[in-house]
Write an enzyme that holds these catalytic residues in place. Structure first.
Site, PDB file in Angstrom:
ATOM      1  N   CYS A 119      26.702  38.553  30.960  1.00  0.00           N
ATOM      2  CA  CYS A 119      27.835  37.600  30.994  1.00  0.00           C
ATOM      3  C   CYS A 119      29.159  38.340  30.962  1.00  0.00           C
ATOM      4  O   CYS A 119      29.360  39.213  30.121  1.00  0.00           O
ATOM      5  CB  CYS A 119      27.846  36.713  29.763  1.00  0.00           C
ATOM      6  SG  CYS A 119      26.381  35.779  29.532  1.00  0.00           S
TER       7      CYS A 119
ATOM      8  N   CYS B 230      38.406  34.915  40.044  1.00  0.00           N
ATOM      9  CA  CYS B 230      38.674  33.730  39.231  1.00  0.00           C
ATOM     10  C   CYS B 230      40.164  33.700  38.926  1.00  0.00           C
ATOM     11  O   CYS B 230      40.794  34.744  38.832  1.00  0.00           O
ATOM     12  CB  CYS B 230      37.882  33.802  37.925  1.00  0.00           C
ATOM     13  SG  CYS B 230      37.942  32.260  36.966  1.00  0.00           S
TER      14      CYS B 230
ATOM     15  N   CYS C  12      21.605  33.050  38.120  1.00  0.00           N
ATOM     16  CA  CYS C  12      23.005  32.850  37.749  1.00  0.00           C
ATOM     17  C   CYS C  12      23.850  33.075  39.004  1.00  0.00           C
ATOM     18  O   CYS C  12      23.845  34.164  39.571  1.00  0.00           O
ATOM     19  CB  CYS C  12      23.355  33.857  36.646  1.00  0.00           C
ATOM     20  SG  CYS C  12      25.077  33.836  36.176  1.00  0.00           S
TER      21      CYS C  12
ATOM     22  N   HIS D 195      34.549  28.986  22.696  1.00  0.00           N
ATOM     23  CA  HIS D 195      34.982  30.294  22.167  1.00  0.00           C
ATOM     24  C   HIS D 195      35.907  30.268  20.953  1.00  0.00           C
ATOM     25  O   HIS D 195      36.182  31.321  20.373  1.00  0.00           O
ATOM     26  CB  HIS D 195      35.646  31.162  23.252  1.00  0.00           C
ATOM     27  CG  HIS D 195      34.807  31.310  24.485  1.00  0.00           C
ATOM     28  ND1 HIS D 195      33.504  31.727  24.458  1.00  0.00           N
ATOM     29  CD2 HIS D 195      35.086  31.062  25.787  1.00  0.00           C
ATOM     30  CE1 HIS D 195      33.025  31.751  25.694  1.00  0.00           C
ATOM     31  NE2 HIS D 195      33.953  31.338  26.515  1.00  0.00           N
TER      32      HIS D 195
ATOM     33  N   CYS E 172      37.091  38.422  29.805  1.00  0.00           N
ATOM     34  CA  CYS E 172      36.151  38.347  30.935  1.00  0.00           C
ATOM     35  C   CYS E 172      36.539  39.335  32.028  1.00  0.00           C
ATOM     36  O   CYS E 172      37.700  39.377  32.442  1.00  0.00           O
ATOM     37  CB  CYS E 172      36.133  36.930  31.496  1.00  0.00           C
ATOM     38  SG  CYS E 172      35.029  36.756  32.913  1.00  0.00           S
TER      39      CYS E 172
ATOM     40  N   SER F  26      28.753  25.602  34.211  1.00  0.00           N
ATOM     41  CA  SER F  26      29.522  26.066  33.061  1.00  0.00           C
ATOM     42  C   SER F  26      31.004  26.040  33.421  1.00  0.00           C
ATOM     43  O   SER F  26      31.407  26.569  34.457  1.00  0.00           O
ATOM     44  CB  SER F  26      29.101  27.493  32.701  1.00  0.00           C
ATOM     45  OG  SER F  26      29.894  27.982  31.640  1.00  0.00           O
TER      46      SER F  26
ATOM     47  N   SER G  69      32.740  26.425  27.942  1.00  0.00           N
ATOM     48  CA  SER G  69      33.107  27.686  27.293  1.00  0.00           C
ATOM     49  C   SER G  69      34.173  27.403  26.249  1.00  0.00           C
ATOM     50  O   SER G  69      35.345  27.281  26.576  1.00  0.00           O
ATOM     51  CB  SER G  69      33.634  28.661  28.346  1.00  0.00           C
ATOM     52  OG  SER G  69      32.603  28.969  29.252  1.00  0.00           O
TER      53      SER G  69
ATOM     54  N   GLY H 156      33.758  33.067  38.870  1.00  0.00           N
ATOM     55  CA  GLY H 156      34.515  31.887  39.284  1.00  0.00           C
ATOM     56  C   GLY H 156      34.365  30.686  38.368  1.00  0.00           C
ATOM     57  O   GLY H 156      33.522  30.664  37.473  1.00  0.00           O
ATOM     58  N   GLU H 157      35.232  29.704  38.607  1.00  0.00           N
ATOM     59  CA  GLU H 157      35.216  28.468  37.832  1.00  0.00           C
ATOM     60  C   GLU H 157      34.699  27.345  38.759  1.00  0.00           C
ATOM     61  O   GLU H 157      35.426  26.882  39.647  1.00  0.00           O
ATOM     62  CB  GLU H 157      36.639  28.163  37.335  1.00  0.00           C
ATOM     63  CG  GLU H 157      36.843  26.776  36.767  1.00  0.00           C
ATOM     64  CD  GLU H 157      35.805  26.355  35.718  1.00  0.00           C
ATOM     65  OE1 GLU H 157      35.549  27.109  34.763  1.00  0.00           O
ATOM     66  OE2 GLU H 157      35.234  25.254  35.868  1.00  0.00           O
TER      67      GLU H 157
ATOM     68  N   GLU I  29      28.564  38.460  43.095  1.00  0.00           N
ATOM     69  CA  GLU I  29      27.306  38.858  42.475  1.00  0.00           C
ATOM     70  C   GLU I  29      26.456  37.645  42.089  1.00  0.00           C
ATOM     71  O   GLU I  29      26.972  36.592  41.738  1.00  0.00           O
ATOM     72  CB  GLU I  29      27.604  39.718  41.245  1.00  0.00           C
ATOM     73  CG  GLU I  29      28.249  41.023  41.664  1.00  0.00           C
ATOM     74  CD  GLU I  29      28.597  41.943  40.514  1.00  0.00           C
ATOM     75  OE1 GLU I  29      28.471  43.155  40.685  1.00  0.00           O
ATOM     76  OE2 GLU I  29      28.991  41.457  39.446  1.00  0.00           O
TER      77      GLU I  29
ATOM     78  N   CYS J  83      40.777  34.387  31.582  1.00  0.00           N
ATOM     79  CA  CYS J  83      40.266  34.462  30.207  1.00  0.00           C
ATOM     80  C   CYS J  83      40.335  35.931  29.791  1.00  0.00           C
ATOM     81  O   CYS J  83      39.932  36.820  30.549  1.00  0.00           O
ATOM     82  CB  CYS J  83      38.832  33.949  30.118  1.00  0.00           C
ATOM     83  SG  CYS J  83      38.704  32.213  30.594  1.00  0.00           S
TER      84      CYS J  83
END
Ligand code: SAH
Length: 366
Positions: free
Chosen positions: A339, A116, A109, A220, A123, A196, A218, A164-165, A96, A120
């Site tokens: 997000c 991923c 974005c 958190h 997520c 990010s 990130s 994804g990272e 996406e 987390c």
């Protein structure tokens, strides 16, 4: 008849690799500059239309190369103007991309991986499991497609905050950063391209090899115990190591940059005033902005978003300490484009993940 060799996709090649490509064809390297402008500034993919290349070169490229972006499977437009595209990839997976228009800027974005692997607990991408890295063509192709479809609204900012990272796919994210910054391609300023990361320390250090960009981390949680429950990668790269890498990055940039720390606000988990005070102490000596993100729910999650009251109190404590703290406005949640809501379709992802994921999330709440 012998089968034709597969064509080389020139989309996603940085200026340096296009120069090498043309040299290998016996062409002058400056052809790369012309090609970049055709592809990224004029949106042309048909070599026959590239009138400043010789006829012979145009014919040769048509035979051996192509400029192929991913295909759009669907387009959804939110009541607030946010657009979400689902892009199909070979093999049936999908990722996406989200376009977020605002009065003073228009942000795209983008995704960097199919799924991923970081798990987390809050997520929804994590619940899909991991399938594969996106190629540079599939990454920059998201920008190319969105640029075609958004008409007058030019993309002013690009953020790697989709699926994804990005720092676990630097081989392909790197050339994409080159193209986003290159004046002959998208020509975006450093502060308008944000990567990010959930905290991949070697990846942050490796960013020095690419043109400067804005870094978002990130976070958190302000302590290792809580952060490890939300971002399991913290067990590998604890907060002290992560912040040390952030400082090295800022030092390497040389300019007056700061790091954005993302902090998703989860009710009763990480939103207590004491945690805001700890966060304030933790970030006191690092040029930073804190972006508080209201938790976006998705099916199967036991988490809830903090109350507005708690979010504002948290923000105030940070501001009292002299930190810059903003609450991110949720956009596109009516089309699941906010997000952490990007799920795509991760075909070879491990489906059992989603059960493990829900269990981990429940443990984090306990
Ligand atoms: N893997 C990268 C980029 C993708 S996520 C990273 O972790 O930074 C972009 C941001 O959205 C991250 O800060 C992520 O932690 C946050 N996020 C994930 N799930 C969310 C959710 N359900 N609600 C709000 N923010 C979420």
């Amino acid at each position: 008849m012998a089968e034709a060799a597969p064509k080389t996709n020139l989309l996603g090649m940085s200026r340096a690799s296009l120069e090498r490509y043309f040299s290998a064809l016996g062409e002058r390297p400056f052809r790369a500059r012309q090609l970049l402008q055709w592809i990224y500034q004029r949106g042309i993919t048909d070599f026959a239309l590239m009138t400043d290349l010789s006829g012979a070169l145009r014919e040769r490229l048509t035979e051996i190369a192509e400029i192929r972006p991913p295909e759009i499977l669907s387009e959804q437009v939110s009541a607030d103007g946010t657009i979400k595209w689902l892009l199909t990839l070979p093999g049936g997976s999908a990722v996406e991309t989200v376009f977020i228009p605002e009065p003073e800027r228009a942000t795209l974005c983008i995704s960097s991986q199919v799924g991923c692997m970081l798990n987390c607990t809050f997520c929804s991408t994590a619940m899909q499991g991991f399938s594969r890295n996106l190629s540079a063509a599939e990454i920059i192709g998201q920008v190319w497609l969105a640029d075609q479809r958004t008409g007058d609204r030019r993309i002013s900012n690009v953020v790697f905050m989709g699926m994804g990272e990005p720092l676990l796919n630097l081989d392909q994210v790197g050339p994409s950063l080159d193209l986003l910054r290159d004046d002959l391609a998208y020509g975006l300023a450093a502060r308008r391209v944000t990567v990010s990361t959930s905290g991949v320390v070697p990846g942050i250090d490796a960013l020095h090899e690419f043109p400067p960009i804005a870094l978002a981390v990130s976070l958190h949680a302000p302590d290792d115990e809580l952060r490890a429950r939300l971002v399991p990668l913290n067990r590998k790269y604890p907060i002290a190591e992560l912040l040390a890498a952030c400082k090295r990055y800022l030092k390497g940039c040389g300019t007056k940059q700061s790091i954005t720390f993302e902090y998703t606000m989860i009710d009763g988990v990480n939103d207590a005033p004491e945690l805001a005070r700890r966060l304030r102490r933790l970030l006191a000596d690092i040029p930073s902005k804190i972006n508080l993100i209201p938790f976006n729910p998705f099916p199967g999650t036991p988490f809830r978003c903090s109350t507005s009251e708690n979010m504002l109190r948290f923000q105030e404590i940070l501001r009292d300490g002299g930190l810059i703290a903003t609450v991110r406005r949720t956009r596109g949640d009516d089309i699941d484009a906010a997000c952490g809501q990007l799920a795509g379709k991760v075909l070879s992802g491990n489906q059992r993940r989603s059960l493990v994921q829900q269990q981990l999330a429940r443990q984090a709440l306990a």
